[in-house]
Design a protein around this motif. Structure first.
Motif, short mmCIF file in Angstrom:
data_model
loop_
_atom_site.label_atom_id
_atom_site.label_comp_id
_atom_site.label_asym_id
_atom_site.label_seq_id
_atom_site.Cartn_x
_atom_site.Cartn_y
_atom_site.Cartn_z
N GLU A 157 -9.55 5.34 -1.74
CA GLU A 157 -8.63 6.47 -1.59
C GLU A 157 -7.24 6.13 -2.13
OE1 GLU A 157 -6.90 10.15 -0.42
OE2 GLU A 157 -8.93 9.48 -0.98
N VAL A 158 -6.78 4.91 -1.90
CA VAL A 158 -5.47 4.50 -2.42
C VAL A 158 -5.48 4.51 -3.95
CG1 VAL A 158 -3.88 2.55 -2.63
CG2 VAL A 158 -4.74 3.23 -0.38
N MET A 212 0.84 -1.20 0.00
CA MET A 212 0.00 0.00 0.00
C MET A 212 0.87 1.25 0.00
SD MET A 212 -2.98 1.24 2.67
CE MET A 212 -1.89 2.17 3.73
N LEU A 213 0.31 2.33 -0.48
CA LEU A 213 1.00 3.61 -0.37
C LEU A 213 1.22 3.96 1.10
CD1 LEU A 213 -0.91 5.91 -2.90
CD2 LEU A 213 1.42 5.04 -3.14
N MET A 265 0.89 5.99 4.30
CA MET A 265 -0.08 7.00 4.72
C MET A 265 0.03 7.20 6.22
SD MET A 265 -3.48 5.92 2.49
CE MET A 265 -4.47 7.30 3.07
N ARG A 321 -5.30 8.10 -5.20
CA ARG A 321 -3.97 8.69 -5.07
C ARG A 321 -3.00 8.14 -6.12
NH1 ARG A 321 -2.28 10.05 1.09
NH2 ARG A 321 -4.26 10.93 1.78
N VAL A 322 -3.05 6.84 -6.36
CA VAL A 322 -2.14 6.25 -7.34
C VAL A 322 -2.47 6.75 -8.74
CG1 VAL A 322 -1.34 4.10 -8.39
CG2 VAL A 322 -1.65 4.23 -5.91
N ASP A 351 0.85 0.32 -5.38
CA ASP A 351 1.64 1.45 -4.90
C ASP A 351 1.93 2.37 -6.08
OD1 ASP A 351 3.79 0.35 -6.36
OD2 ASP A 351 4.57 -0.70 -4.60
N LEU A 369 -5.64 -2.57 -2.28
CA LEU A 369 -4.71 -1.99 -1.32
C LEU A 369 -3.28 -2.48 -1.51
CD1 LEU A 369 -7.02 -2.09 1.81
CD2 LEU A 369 -6.08 -0.04 0.74
N ILE A 377 -5.59 8.02 7.03
CA ILE A 377 -6.43 6.83 6.96
C ILE A 377 -7.75 7.09 7.66
CG2 ILE A 377 -6.63 4.44 7.76
CD1 ILE A 377 -3.61 4.16 7.23
N LEU A 431 -10.93 2.95 2.22
CA LEU A 431 -9.48 3.11 2.15
C LEU A 431 -8.96 2.66 0.78
CD1 LEU A 431 -6.82 3.88 3.47
CD2 LEU A 431 -6.72 1.55 4.46
#
Length: 471
Positions: A94-95, A1-2, A4, A98-99, A154, A151, A9, A91
């Motif tokens: 959101e990941v 996962m990125l 954070m 962002r990616v 990355d 999740l 979170i 979550l």
């Protein structure tokens, strides 16, 4: 996962942070045994146990953060949420957001009543040639498994392939809203999980959810050979790309199609055709994977590659390198003594079982060998269960399967129908347990026999197939 922070979170999942605003640099896990240093542990109630009981183990394993539905007594930063499953999905969304914002992520969603895992594995073999690719472990495709796959991405991830399964209407809609696929693939609409859905038309509506929710820039990759999948073209705003076993009409041609399909105990062959952009090309497809029905899965994966602008020749070559579709899916085992085992007992539906029986009959007839089908229950068929098991028993006789062994009360209708359809009862036997089936098989198997094991996973025939197959 990125990586954070705990506060990020908490904001993403709509929870409340208690304790230090630590940095989460490891993976997200729902199983405390998989937690590693710096990761996050989601403590969620389950069908058999409650994740809150394993917070101590997660902390001992190095969890930097716990996400829980009730107050945590342990001295560890934690985020309290109303519902762990919903928080996990939030979550994951959101990941992915962002990616996408930071890189060149392409998300491919795959749904259908059969073939999702095989197609996912084919896509992995193709896409990983062009960049870091994340795909589900085994068949992680539900409200927990799919977010767990999301999740794992990355900043370096180029391709994310998701299986999208469903137990009720709305499941695929939720997974689509989390991941926003760029490409949506629909394989087939059949009676898998019909007991939960209530019928095939409800199943079709559920499978439509993904392509319905693709945006205008998306691509819907649809199986032209399946009537219900064809109907999904009217439900999507995305660009429709077809695959199938004929070229289609001139005004809306099939992007990729196959002919010359054949399968032997050595593998499956076909010729792949493409006439898009006025440049006709063909490629020979040779796969070690058994069964003509897997050509449709290959076509789906190749059509995704083509629609993404990836070269087809190395994609076809990638499929040729695959040893098997997946463990327990038309997996060829050679235990010695001239016996061949085909382990297809990871899962079963009426369509996939019928396809496996046709493959067994065709391959053994070509090779001049005796065919034996060991069949267990096809689960989750609800009111269709007796009818569908009965139909397969009759089909086994009509395909001239030499020997039928039916295992478990839930599958007995296969044996009963085969006895009624057959002119003599020696061709079919019914046993209650896998242990009885094993004893029967070991007393009867001789050199030259080809044994297919097919059932839903709950029947326990996969372990029997592996024992007979020498694993």
């Amino acid at each position: 996962m990125l990586p954070m922070r705990a506060s990020e979170i908490a904001a993403a999942v709509g929870g409340t942070l208690h304790g230090d605003d630590v940095s989460v640099t490891g993976s997200v896990e729902t199983d405390s045994r998989l937690v590693t240093a710096g990761g996050a542990f989601f403590a969620m109630p389950g069908e058999e146990t409650d994740g809150h009981r394993f917070i101590d183990a997660a902390v001992a394993a190095g969890a930097a953060l716990v996400v829980a539905e009730r107050p945590v007594e342990q001295d560890v930063p934690h985020v309290l949420v109303p519902a762990g499953v919903e928080a996990l999905g939030s979550l994951a969304a959101e990941v992915i957001r962002r990616v996408r914002a930071a890189g060149e992520l392409t998300v491919v969603g795959v749904t259908g009543s059969n073939g999702k895992t095989t197609t996912k594995n084919m896509l992995q073999a193709i896409l990983e040639q062009h960049g870091p690719t994340v795909t589900p472990v085994k068949s992680f495709n539900n409200e927990v498994g799919a977010p767990m796959t999301m999740l794992r991405i990355d900043a370096s991830t180029r391709y994310l392939v998701l299986e999208m399964g469903a137990s009720v209407e709305g499941d695929i809609e939720r997974l689509t809203a989390m991941s926003h696929p760029d490409v949506g693939v629909v394989l087939k609409v059949g009676l898998a999980h019909a007991g939960e859905f209530g019928g095939i038309e409800t199943t079709a509506r559920a499978k439509t959810e993904m392509v319905r929710d693709l945006d205008e820039a998306g691509i819907a990759v649809l199986n032209r050979d399946d009537e219900r999948v064809r109907g999904m073209a009217a439900a999507t705003r995305a660009r429709v790309v077809w695959y199938g076993t004929d070229a289609g009409p001139a005004d809306e041609p099939t992007r990729l199609w196959a002919d010359g399909i054949d399968s032997t105990l050595e593998g499956t062959v076909a010729t792949i055709h493409r006439a898009a952009d006025g440049a006709a090309r063909s490629w020979p497809l040779r796969m070690r994977i058994l069964g003509e029905h897997h050509v449709m899965n290959a076509l789906a994966a190749l059509t995704v590659a083509d629609a993404l602008g990836l070269p087809l020749e190395p994609a076809v070559e990638a499929l040729a390198t695959m040893e098997r579709a997946e463990r327990g899916r038309m997996e060829l085992l050679e235990p010695g003594g001239g016996i061949t085992v085909i382990n297809d007992a990871y899962n079963a539906s009426p369509d996939s079982t019928a396809a496996a029986l046709r493959a067994l009959a065709h391959m053994t007839r070509q090779a001049g060998r005796r065919s034996i089908a060991v069949l267990g229950e096809m689960a989750e068929l609800g009111p269709h269960a007796v009818e569908e098991h009965d139909r397969l028993g009759r089909q086994a006789v009509r395909l001239r399967i030499d020997r039928l062994v039916v295992v478990g009360t839930g599958a007995k209708a296969i044996h009963d129908a085969a006895e009624l359809e057959s002119s003599f009862g020696q061709e079919t036997s019914f046993v209650e347990t896998a242990a009885e089936a094993e004893a029967l098989l070991r007393s009867e198997l001789v050199a030259g026999d080809v044994v297919l094991f097919k059932s839903s996973n709950v029947s326990g025939l996969q372990a029997l197939a592996e024992r007979i197959g020498g694993l």
